[in-house]
Scaffold this active site. Structure first.
Site, PDB file in Angstrom:
ATOM      1  N   GLY A  32     -12.987  57.823  23.460  1.00  0.00           N
ATOM      2  CA  GLY A  32     -12.372  59.095  23.859  1.00  0.00           C
ATOM      3  C   GLY A  32     -11.636  59.075  25.184  1.00  0.00           C
ATOM      4  O   GLY A  32     -11.774  60.000  25.977  1.00  0.00           O
ATOM      5  N   HIS A  66     -15.126  58.276  38.479  1.00  0.00           N
ATOM      6  CA  HIS A  66     -14.326  59.360  39.070  1.00  0.00           C
ATOM      7  C   HIS A  66     -15.196  60.443  39.706  1.00  0.00           C
ATOM      8  O   HIS A  66     -14.766  61.584  39.856  1.00  0.00           O
ATOM      9  CB  HIS A  66     -13.377  59.952  38.016  1.00  0.00           C
ATOM     10  CG  HIS A  66     -12.287  59.007  37.596  1.00  0.00           C
ATOM     11  ND1 HIS A  66     -11.568  59.134  36.433  1.00  0.00           N
ATOM     12  CD2 HIS A  66     -11.796  57.891  38.213  1.00  0.00           C
ATOM     13  CE1 HIS A  66     -10.676  58.150  36.344  1.00  0.00           C
ATOM     14  NE2 HIS A  66     -10.807  57.387  37.412  1.00  0.00           N
ATOM     15  N   CYS A  77     -19.628  68.674  60.592  1.00  0.00           N
ATOM     16  CA  CYS A  77     -18.356  68.520  61.335  1.00  0.00           C
ATOM     17  C   CYS A  77     -17.425  69.712  61.127  1.00  0.00           C
ATOM     18  O   CYS A  77     -16.321  69.731  61.649  1.00  0.00           O
ATOM     19  CB  CYS A  77     -17.657  67.233  60.916  1.00  0.00           C
ATOM     20  SG  CYS A  77     -16.824  67.367  59.338  1.00  0.00           S
ATOM     21  N   CYS A  98     -18.593  72.070  56.168  1.00  0.00           N
ATOM     22  CA  CYS A  98     -19.607  71.050  56.392  1.00  0.00           C
ATOM     23  C   CYS A  98     -20.491  71.458  57.578  1.00  0.00           C
ATOM     24  O   CYS A  98     -19.972  71.829  58.631  1.00  0.00           O
ATOM     25  CB  CYS A  98     -18.892  69.739  56.691  1.00  0.00           C
ATOM     26  SG  CYS A  98     -19.959  68.415  57.236  1.00  0.00           S
ATOM     27  N   TYR A 104     -12.571  74.234  39.958  1.00  0.00           N
ATOM     28  CA  TYR A 104     -13.717  73.319  39.759  1.00  0.00           C
ATOM     29  C   TYR A 104     -14.995  74.087  39.463  1.00  0.00           C
ATOM     30  O   TYR A 104     -15.814  73.656  38.644  1.00  0.00           O
ATOM     31  CB  TYR A 104     -13.887  72.362  40.953  1.00  0.00           C
ATOM     32  CG  TYR A 104     -13.023  71.143  40.776  1.00  0.00           C
ATOM     33  CD1 TYR A 104     -13.440  70.082  39.980  1.00  0.00           C
ATOM     34  CD2 TYR A 104     -11.757  71.078  41.346  1.00  0.00           C
ATOM     35  CE1 TYR A 104     -12.630  68.980  39.761  1.00  0.00           C
ATOM     36  CE2 TYR A 104     -10.939  69.981  41.137  1.00  0.00           C
ATOM     37  CZ  TYR A 104     -11.382  68.931  40.342  1.00  0.00           C
ATOM     38  OH  TYR A 104     -10.572  67.853  40.114  1.00  0.00           O
ATOM     39  N   ARG A 121     -15.062  75.014  35.885  1.00  0.00           N
ATOM     40  CA  ARG A 121     -15.411  73.839  35.069  1.00  0.00           C
ATOM     41  C   ARG A 121     -16.894  73.496  35.216  1.00  0.00           C
ATOM     42  O   ARG A 121     -17.536  73.049  34.273  1.00  0.00           O
ATOM     43  CB  ARG A 121     -14.525  72.653  35.455  1.00  0.00           C
ATOM     44  CG  ARG A 121     -13.086  72.850  34.968  1.00  0.00           C
ATOM     45  CD  ARG A 121     -12.181  71.717  35.389  1.00  0.00           C
ATOM     46  NE  ARG A 121     -12.642  70.428  34.924  1.00  0.00           N
ATOM     47  CZ  ARG A 121     -12.366  69.262  35.533  1.00  0.00           C
ATOM     48  NH1 ARG A 121     -11.645  69.246  36.638  1.00  0.00           N
ATOM     49  NH2 ARG A 121     -12.820  68.137  35.046  1.00  0.00           N
TER      50      ARG A 121
HETATM   51  C1  BJW Z   1     -11.315  62.180  21.348  1.00  0.00           C
HETATM   52  C2  BJW Z   1     -11.895  63.368  20.940  1.00  0.00           C
HETATM   53  C3  BJW Z   1     -13.060  63.268  20.189  1.00  0.00           C
HETATM   54  C4  BJW Z   1     -10.184  63.883  22.091  1.00  0.00           C
HETATM   55  N1  BJW Z   1     -13.559  62.079  19.890  1.00  0.00           N
HETATM   56  N2  BJW Z   1     -11.806  61.009  21.031  1.00  0.00           N
HETATM   57  C5  BJW Z   1       2.199  55.406  38.467  1.00  0.00           C
HETATM   58  C6  BJW Z   1       2.650  56.598  38.999  1.00  0.00           C
HETATM   59  C7  BJW Z   1       1.830  57.407  39.785  1.00  0.00           C
HETATM   60  C8  BJW Z   1       0.546  57.042  40.020  1.00  0.00           C
HETATM   61  C9  BJW Z   1       0.102  55.863  39.487  1.00  0.00           C
HETATM   62  C10 BJW Z   1       0.908  55.040  38.734  1.00  0.00           C
HETATM   63  N3  BJW Z   1       0.197  53.967  38.336  1.00  0.00           N
HETATM   64  C11 BJW Z   1      -1.043  54.112  38.809  1.00  0.00           C
HETATM   65  C12 BJW Z   1      -1.112  55.248  39.534  1.00  0.00           C
HETATM   66  C13 BJW Z   1      -2.235  55.805  40.211  1.00  0.00           C
HETATM   67  C14 BJW Z   1      -3.020  56.849  39.436  1.00  0.00           C
HETATM   68  C15 BJW Z   1      -2.767  56.763  37.945  1.00  0.00           C
HETATM   69  O1  BJW Z   1      -3.389  56.010  37.231  1.00  0.00           O
HETATM   70  N4  BJW Z   1      -1.851  57.562  37.458  1.00  0.00           N
HETATM   71  C16 BJW Z   1      -1.462  57.507  36.051  1.00  0.00           C
HETATM   72  C17 BJW Z   1      -1.815  58.836  35.392  1.00  0.00           C
HETATM   73  C18 BJW Z   1      -0.019  57.175  35.957  1.00  0.00           C
HETATM   74  N5  BJW Z   1      -4.378  56.550  39.757  1.00  0.00           N
HETATM   75  C19 BJW Z   1      -4.966  57.022  40.854  1.00  0.00           C
HETATM   76  O2  BJW Z   1      -4.395  57.738  41.638  1.00  0.00           O
HETATM   77  C20 BJW Z   1      -6.391  56.560  41.074  1.00  0.00           C
HETATM   78  N6  BJW Z   1      -6.531  56.055  42.374  1.00  0.00           N
HETATM   79  C21 BJW Z   1      -5.879  54.970  42.804  1.00  0.00           C
HETATM   80  O3  BJW Z   1      -5.071  54.384  42.124  1.00  0.00           O
HETATM   81  O4  BJW Z   1      -6.230  54.595  44.062  1.00  0.00           O
HETATM   82  C22 BJW Z   1      -5.491  53.564  44.696  1.00  0.00           C
HETATM   83  C23 BJW Z   1      -4.814  54.185  45.843  1.00  0.00           C
HETATM   84  C24 BJW Z   1      -5.527  54.456  46.963  1.00  0.00           C
HETATM   85  C25 BJW Z   1      -4.905  55.024  48.045  1.00  0.00           C
HETATM   86  C26 BJW Z   1      -3.555  55.350  47.951  1.00  0.00           C
HETATM   87  C27 BJW Z   1      -2.848  55.104  46.788  1.00  0.00           C
HETATM   88  C28 BJW Z   1      -3.481  54.510  45.721  1.00  0.00           C
HETATM   89  C29 BJW Z   1      -7.338  57.739  40.973  1.00  0.00           C
HETATM   90  C30 BJW Z   1      -7.310  58.370  39.639  1.00  0.00           C
HETATM   91  C31 BJW Z   1      -8.239  59.576  39.624  1.00  0.00           C
HETATM   92  C32 BJW Z   1      -8.172  60.347  38.305  1.00  0.00           C
HETATM   93  N7  BJW Z   1      -8.799  61.597  38.457  1.00  0.00           N
HETATM   94  C33 BJW Z   1      -8.978  62.455  37.313  1.00  0.00           C
HETATM   95  C34 BJW Z   1      -9.575  63.799  37.796  1.00  0.00           C
HETATM   96  C35 BJW Z   1     -11.055  63.580  38.159  1.00  0.00           C
HETATM   97  C36 BJW Z   1     -11.737  64.834  38.561  1.00  0.00           C
HETATM   98  C37 BJW Z   1     -11.679  65.895  37.497  1.00  0.00           C
HETATM   99  O5  BJW Z   1     -12.211  65.749  36.389  1.00  0.00           O
HETATM  100  O6  BJW Z   1     -11.088  66.933  37.789  1.00  0.00           O
HETATM  101  O7  BJW Z   1      -9.840  61.820  36.366  1.00  0.00           O
HETATM  102  S1  BJW Z   1      -7.480  62.714  36.379  1.00  0.00           S
HETATM  103  C38 BJW Z   1      -8.258  62.689  34.801  1.00  0.00           C
HETATM  104  O8  BJW Z   1      -7.815  61.519  34.047  1.00  0.00           O
HETATM  105  C39 BJW Z   1      -9.753  62.484  35.084  1.00  0.00           C
HETATM  106  C40 BJW Z   1     -10.135  61.550  33.962  1.00  0.00           C
HETATM  107  O9  BJW Z   1     -11.336  60.878  34.280  1.00  0.00           O
HETATM  108  C41 BJW Z   1      -8.932  60.644  33.842  1.00  0.00           C
HETATM  109  C42 BJW Z   1      -8.812  59.945  32.518  1.00  0.00           C
HETATM  110  O10 BJW Z   1      -8.572  60.843  31.481  1.00  0.00           O
HETATM  111  P1  BJW Z   1      -9.255  60.629  30.057  1.00  0.00           P
HETATM  112  O11 BJW Z   1     -10.711  60.741  30.177  1.00  0.00           O
HETATM  113  O12 BJW Z   1      -8.726  59.399  29.440  1.00  0.00           O
HETATM  114  O13 BJW Z   1      -8.780  61.949  29.287  1.00  0.00           O
HETATM  115  P2  BJW Z   1      -7.421  62.204  28.447  1.00  0.00           P
HETATM  116  O14 BJW Z   1      -7.311  63.660  28.261  1.00  0.00           O
HETATM  117  O15 BJW Z   1      -6.276  61.494  29.056  1.00  0.00           O
HETATM  118  O16 BJW Z   1      -7.713  61.497  27.044  1.00  0.00           O
HETATM  119  C43 BJW Z   1      -8.674  62.018  26.133  1.00  0.00           C
HETATM  120  C44 BJW Z   1      -8.715  61.116  24.929  1.00  0.00           C
HETATM  121  O17 BJW Z   1      -9.763  61.519  24.078  1.00  0.00           O
HETATM  122  C45 BJW Z   1      -7.426  61.128  24.081  1.00  0.00           C
HETATM  123  O18 BJW Z   1      -7.069  59.792  23.791  1.00  0.00           O
HETATM  124  C46 BJW Z   1      -7.848  61.880  22.802  1.00  0.00           C
HETATM  125  O19 BJW Z   1      -7.159  61.414  21.652  1.00  0.00           O
HETATM  126  C47 BJW Z   1      -9.317  61.542  22.746  1.00  0.00           C
HETATM  127  N8  BJW Z   1     -10.159  62.527  22.060  1.00  0.00           N
HETATM  128  N9  BJW Z   1     -11.117  64.423  21.383  1.00  0.00           N
HETATM  129  C48 BJW Z   1     -12.858  60.967  20.311  1.00  0.00           C
HETATM  130  N10 BJW Z   1     -13.682  64.392  19.735  1.00  0.00           N
HETATM  131 ZN    ZN Z   2     -18.294  66.824  57.624  1.00  0.00          ZN
END
Ligand code: BJW
Ligand code: ZN
Length: 231
Positions: free
Chosen positions: A181, A113, A144, A141, A65, A68
């Site tokens: 995106g 996020h 705690c 922290c 992190y 990044r």
């Molecule tokens: C361009 C371009 C240009 C490129 N111009 N375009 C089934 C199985 C297992 C899990 C799950 C499931 N169904 C649902 C889940 C849960 C899970 C999930 O969704 N998983 C799926 C992946 C399957 N979700 C979670 O766990 C979420 N929480 C949750 O559900 O809580 C409920 C819960 C609570 C308690 C217990 C259990 C459940 C939380 C999700 C958190 C995601 N975190 C991340 C990391 C954040 C921190 C960090 O940055 O390090 O968030 S993962 C990562 O993905 C990040 C992003 O915000 C997120 C989305 O990605 P994004 O932005 O769409 O990027 P890409 O790379 O996927 O796409 C880029 C796009 O840009 C592409 O389309 C390119 O074509 C395009 N592009 N250049 C225009 N120049």
């Molecule tokens: Zn604390």
């Protein structure tokens, strides 16, 4: 196609943007899921972006992190960030954890996020702001003694409640919902597109790849298309 979308946006009363990693790609910040260049092509998301990964190797997670964070500090907002920021009546729902939209001058940004600009305690509610150019190493922290971690949302974690409520409300009220995106694969964030559409919004999708979320497709880089769209 772009002219039609431009007119819809020009006439919108409640325009909302919903963006992902592709918005910052042309600022030099890696996306997640693209083959070869995406972060998940090189790194295991469950080791670096899950509570279990942090518990297993906190030093590794913090080092990743912080790398990044330094890259985000060195990056500049691109023309897409600037065009969005100039549209003062737009709510910007972002999945990105960088601060490029804010640095471009955007006023209303909802971070689904979390943000690299803060740490939070893994045990209590203590938070600290972080200088992206000079982030602290693994530390505890002051309240705690729990381990501090980036204030971002990892897999399996809930989204910040207030931000999710704001995003859902904005999606329901949107007359135009512009999706920029994102692969729209991560839930519940991606579900906002369906919420907006079901509430009557026109959905406009800007992506370098065709397909993805259904809607009016504008295929090309965000830094080219978005300024044309909001001109
Ligand atoms: C361009 C371009 C240009 C490129 N111009 N375009 C089934 C199985 C297992 C899990 C799950 C499931 N169904 C649902 C889940 C849960 C899970 C999930 O969704 N998983 C799926 C992946 C399957 N979700 C979670 O766990 C979420 N929480 C949750 O559900 O809580 C409920 C819960 C609570 C308690 C217990 C259990 C459940 C939380 C999700 C958190 C995601 N975190 C991340 C990391 C954040 C921190 C960090 O940055 O390090 O968030 S993962 C990562 O993905 C990040 C992003 O915000 C997120 C989305 O990605 P994004 O932005 O769409 O990027 P890409 O790379 O996927 O796409 C880029 C796009 O840009 C592409 O389309 C390119 O074509 C395009 N592009 N250049 C225009 N120049
Ligand atoms: Zn604390």
């Amino acid at each position: 196609m772009i002219e039609t979308a431009r007119t819809i946006l020009a006439e919108a009363v409640n325009p909302v943007s919903f963006s992902g990693a592709g918005l910052s790609a042309e600022s030099g910040i890696a996306t997640f899921r693209e083959p070869q260049t995406g972060l998940w092509a090189k790194y295991d998301p469950m080791k670096l972006a899950s509570p279990e990964g942090f518990a297993a190797d906190p030093e590794l997670v913090i080092a990743w992190y912080n790398e990044r964070r330094r890259r985000a500090a060195a990056a500049q907002p691109n023309p897409a960030h600037r065009a969005l920021a100039a549209r003062h009546d737009m709510v910007h729902i972002v999945q990105n954890v960088d601060d490029l939209l804010e640095r471009a001058g955007a006023r209303d940004v909802v971070h689904l996020h979390g943000s690299l600009t803060r740490d939070r305690c893994s045990r209590c509610t203590h938070r600290e702001s972080v200088d992206l150019a000079d982030p602290p190493g693994l530390h505890r922290c002051p309240e705690c003694h729990g381990l501090m971690r980036p204030d971002v949302v990892w897999f399996g974690e809930s989204l910040p409640r207030a931000d999710w409520t704001r995003a859902e409300t904005a999606a329901r009220a949107a007359d135009v919902f512009i999706v920029i995106g994102t692969s729209a694969t991560v839930y519940p964030a991606a579900g906002l597109i369906d919420i907006a559409r079901a509430s009557g919004a026109s959905v406009v999708v800007v992506n370098v790849e065709p397909g993805g979320a259904p809607g009016t497709q504008l295929t090309g880089p965000a830094a080219e298309i978005v300024p044309q769209l909001l001109r």
